[in-house]
Design a protein around this motif. Structure first.
Motif, mmCIF file in Angstrom:
data_model
loop_
_atom_site.group_PDB
_atom_site.id
_atom_site.type_symbol
_atom_site.label_atom_id
_atom_site.label_comp_id
_atom_site.label_asym_id
_atom_site.label_seq_id
_atom_site.Cartn_x
_atom_site.Cartn_y
_atom_site.Cartn_z
ATOM 1 N N PHE A 1 32.811 42.370 41.151
ATOM 2 C CA PHE A 1 34.397 42.803 41.035
ATOM 3 C C PHE A 1 33.815 44.316 39.425
ATOM 4 C CE2 PHE A 1 36.003 39.396 43.786
ATOM 5 C CZ PHE A 1 37.430 39.739 43.050
ATOM 6 N N ASP B 1 37.351 48.206 45.992
ATOM 7 C CA ASP B 1 38.548 48.135 45.851
ATOM 8 C C ASP B 1 38.929 46.505 47.169
ATOM 9 O OD1 ASP B 1 40.384 49.715 45.084
ATOM 10 O OD2 ASP B 1 38.788 51.137 46.206
ATOM 11 N N ARG C 1 36.327 31.020 45.168
ATOM 12 C CA ARG C 1 37.671 32.192 44.268
ATOM 13 C C ARG C 1 38.425 31.489 43.327
ATOM 14 N NH1 ARG C 1 40.020 35.333 47.719
ATOM 15 N NH2 ARG C 1 39.973 34.839 50.258
ATOM 16 N N LEU D 1 36.556 33.008 39.952
ATOM 17 C CA LEU D 1 37.087 34.264 40.409
ATOM 18 C C LEU D 1 38.085 34.711 39.053
ATOM 19 C CD1 LEU D 1 36.637 36.016 43.531
ATOM 20 C CD2 LEU D 1 35.212 36.298 41.496
ATOM 21 N N LYS D 2 39.193 33.308 39.979
ATOM 22 C CA LYS D 2 40.629 33.069 39.114
ATOM 23 C C LYS D 2 40.869 32.760 37.432
ATOM 24 C CE LYS D 2 43.253 31.761 43.572
ATOM 25 N NZ LYS D 2 43.881 30.600 44.011
ATOM 26 N N GLY E 1 39.800 35.649 34.844
ATOM 27 C CA GLY E 1 41.108 36.829 35.331
ATOM 28 C C GLY E 1 40.346 38.328 36.670
ATOM 29 N N TYR E 2 40.224 38.145 37.621
ATOM 30 C CA TYR E 2 40.191 37.906 38.760
ATOM 31 C C TYR E 2 40.597 38.117 39.603
ATOM 32 C CZ TYR E 2 35.993 39.750 36.568
ATOM 33 O OH TYR E 2 34.433 40.314 35.223
ATOM 34 N N ASP E 3 41.267 39.869 40.427
ATOM 35 C CA ASP E 3 42.227 39.070 41.406
ATOM 36 C C ASP E 3 41.456 38.708 43.009
ATOM 37 O OD1 ASP E 3 44.841 39.216 43.361
ATOM 38 O OD2 ASP E 3 44.064 41.501 43.219
ATOM 39 N N ASP E 4 41.582 36.929 42.869
ATOM 40 C CA ASP E 4 40.916 36.674 44.349
ATOM 41 C C ASP E 4 41.352 37.681 45.511
ATOM 42 O OD1 ASP E 4 43.037 34.981 44.173
ATOM 43 O OD2 ASP E 4 41.537 34.167 45.856
ATOM 44 N N SER E 5 42.257 38.619 45.721
ATOM 45 C CA SER E 5 42.717 38.998 46.558
ATOM 46 C C SER E 5 42.277 40.060 47.309
ATOM 47 C CB SER E 5 44.664 39.318 47.091
ATOM 48 O OG SER E 5 44.776 40.615 45.370
ATOM 49 N N ARG E 6 41.659 40.723 46.463
ATOM 50 C CA ARG E 6 40.669 41.155 47.393
ATOM 51 C C ARG E 6 39.282 40.981 47.664
ATOM 52 N NH1 ARG E 6 39.147 43.689 41.087
ATOM 53 N NH2 ARG E 6 37.356 44.829 42.270
#
Length: 594
Positions: free
Chosen positions: A368, A373, A391, A394-395, A398-403
């Motif tokens: 990340f 992207d 996941r 990552l959450k 603070g990361y956007d795990d949808s990536r």
């Protein structure tokens, strides 16, 4: 529809259709700055193209999308490209092409060559695809081969869709399995020297022939590798005896831990050197094997580097600072259940060692932080339980795990003459990827591996893969390409002239069907890339080949007026171009002769 403006033949079909829509937009909304976009419907009943422009305009015009779509259709200029236009759903405009427009796909293919089917869907976006990533503890087997073929094809499809693709192999060089391989190599060296008499080779050690080979090379390289059995027995707390020592199966893991500790104690710095040696040997073999399979990586990322750089300790510290760690029975646990995982997970054991999960978190944080992207992890189906915990981490950080996307690759079973072949990495009874390539060839292996969805179990029929029949898809598709090249050779004309051939003679029933299939290729590639589904390309190529073979058997290509012959040569050349491109995306060659 009103008369259309003049367009140049160099403009793509999509560009010309968008120009028609733009004209209509300007008529009903002169101040609009919106640029119409086109989509390729997955169902032919919805037209050749569809545009959502009415839905985009509706709010500004304060009208319903269907009302706006109706006005756009009425304002759309007439064109030889468009047979009819329909209003669909909440306000989509479905466009159906004329036969002439579909024939133009031949010119587009001949003009663009291997660029036909490329898109800008991923333009400007960086994607990392990590695949294979098997422990470097032995030769790649046929299960790894499926992950390699699938991952390479997915990466190729994403590149075709305009993404900037980074192919990566994650090297698990920091875990217990590498210690087991190191000890296995050492014990084999002791056996080969005759020094190991009463201590049996552990049942959970690596036992393939490659270990024997590494042991002989290691004994020659490291002069202090071979020691007498007595110090080893002493380090293990075992008595010296002339009898073979037996260990209960339930104690194998404890025995292996003791062997690893003893090897580190007795060999000292030589143990690390031996560890590096076996790692280097196996990675070199893996790299060569994959390159011969047509799979090349941009980076081989070391798990050990995450420990050496302090990245693992840092992410654990970040989780603790965020309040997501707690201590129980001396171990540190991550509250992953608070983020959708089924239970909490250990990140650091009571002995102070970090778990595999801790390094997995650090690795994904590194991904990340590199700014991709889209991150695509291609894992074996047996790793499905790792997805929610990664996941969760990552959450929590603070990361956007949808990536992150994680396609799973199911297991492979090999069948020869109806009998299933067995595989076992430690016992050395596996069938290697190299052996599979030797038996069926690289092309058959690459195509057969992706003939089913990756998350479905694959039964690999070795007999079918080596057969020369229409039931063998790789032979059937390659034979179509070779047939085309043979016809073009017999024609003997200048291929450069085909790009400007008149195409109106292409009205035969088979020709019409082939044009429809060729026309669908870009949409098929976009779907395959978006769904991580290279099997769709294999199915497409098989269908196109089937139509061509039927065409070949029914139509005399080289008979008739010259204008008709040249049109058919243009069509054949276009088919050949698409077959070559599709096969290349799957890592399969397109021979000119068979």
């Amino acid at each position: 529809m009103s008369p259309s403006s003049v367009t140049t033949p160099e403009e793509s079909l999509e560009t010309r259709l968008c120009a028609l829509l733009t004209t209509a937009v300007q008529k009903i909304s002169p101040s609009s700055m919106l640029h119409p976009a086109l989509e390729r419907p997955r169902q032919s009943a919805h037209g050749d193209f569809a545009s959502p422009i009415a839905l985009q305009l509706a709010k500004g015009l304060r009208r319903s999308p269907r009302e706006v779509a109706t006005q756009l259709i009425e304002a759309l200029p007439s064109s030889t490209l468009v047979e009819r236009v329909e209003l669909a759903g909440p306000g989509f405009i479905n466009i159906f092409l004329t036969a002439q427009a579909r024939q133009e796909v031949v010119h587009e293919i001949l003009r663009r060559g291997s660029l036909f089917g490329s898109s800008q869907k991923g333009a400007g976006r960086r994607v990392q695809v990590e695949f294979v990533s098997s422990n470097p503890t032995g030769p790649l087997h046929v299960g790894h081969g499926r992950g390699a073929a699938y991952g390479a094809s997915v990466a190729n499809l994403l590149g075709k869709a305009g993404y900037q693709v980074h192919r990566e192999y994650y090297v698990n060089d920091a875990g217990r399995q590498m210690d087991i391989l190191t000890v296995s190599t050492w014990l084999r060296a002791l056996q080969q020297s005759g020094k190991l008499k009463s201590l049996p080779f552990p049942g959970n050690g690596y036992q393939g022939d490659y270990v024997e080979t590494m042991a002989r090379e290691a004994a020659q390289r490291f002069s202090d590798l071979v020691i007498c059995e007595e110090p080893l027995l002493s380090a293990l707390g075992l008595p010296q005896t002339n009898d073979l020592i037996a260990f209960p199966t339930e104690q194998e893991e404890l025995h292996m831990d003791a062997l690893i500790a003893a090897a580190k104690e007795l060999l000292g710095p030589t143990y690390r050197a031996l560890h590096r040696f076996v790692l280097t040997e196996q990675l070199a073999d893996c790299r060569q094997d994959l390159e011969e399979f047509g799979v090349v990586f941009d980076e081989w990322f070391s798990e050990q580097s995450l420990f050496d750089s302090g990245a693992v300790a840092l992410v654990v510290s970040r989780l603790e600072e965020a309040g997501y760690l707690y201590t129980e029975k001396g171990a540190r646990w991550f509250r992953s259940s608070a983020f959708g995982d089924e239970k909490d997970r250990v990140v650091q054991r009571e002995n102070g060692l970090y778990t595999y999960f801790a390094s997995d978190i650090a690795y994904h944080v590194d991904k990340f932080e590199r700014g991709y992207d889209l991150i695509v992890d291609i894992w074996g189906a047996d790793h499905h339980g790792y997805i929610p915990r990664v996941r969760a981490a990552l959450k929590a950080l603070g990361y956007d795990d949808s990536r992150l996307s994680v396609p799973l690759v199911q297991f492979v079973s090999l069948f020869r003459q109806g009998e299933k072949a067995q595989m076992s990495t430690r016992k050395g009874q596996f069938i290697t990827l190299r052996e599979l390539r030797t038996e069926v060839g690289r092309d058959a292996a690459r195509l057969f591996y992706i003939l089913r969805k990756s998350d479905q179990h694959l039964d690999f029929d070795l007999d079918l893969a080596t057969s020369q029949s229409q039931d063998n898809p790789v032979y059937y598709i390659q034979y179509a390409h070779a047939r085309i090249q043979r016809v073009l050779e017999r024609w003997g004309g200048d291929p450069a002239q085909l790009e400007n051939s008149a195409l109106h003679p292409l009205i035969h029933e088979e020709e019409t069907r082939i044009l429809q299939i060729l026309y669908a290729y870009p949409a098929l590639l976009e779907q395959a890339a978006g769904d991580f589904a290279p099997h769709l390309v294999a199915f497409y190529l098989r269908d196109l080949s089937a139509e061509f073979h039927a065409y070949y058997n029914r139509v005399p290509f080289l008979e008739g007026e010259s204008i008709q012959v040249q049109a058919r040569m243009a069509l054949l050349s276009a088919i050949g171009t698409v077959l070559r491109d599709g096969l290349s995306l799957l890592g399969v060659s397109a021979p000119d002769r068979m």
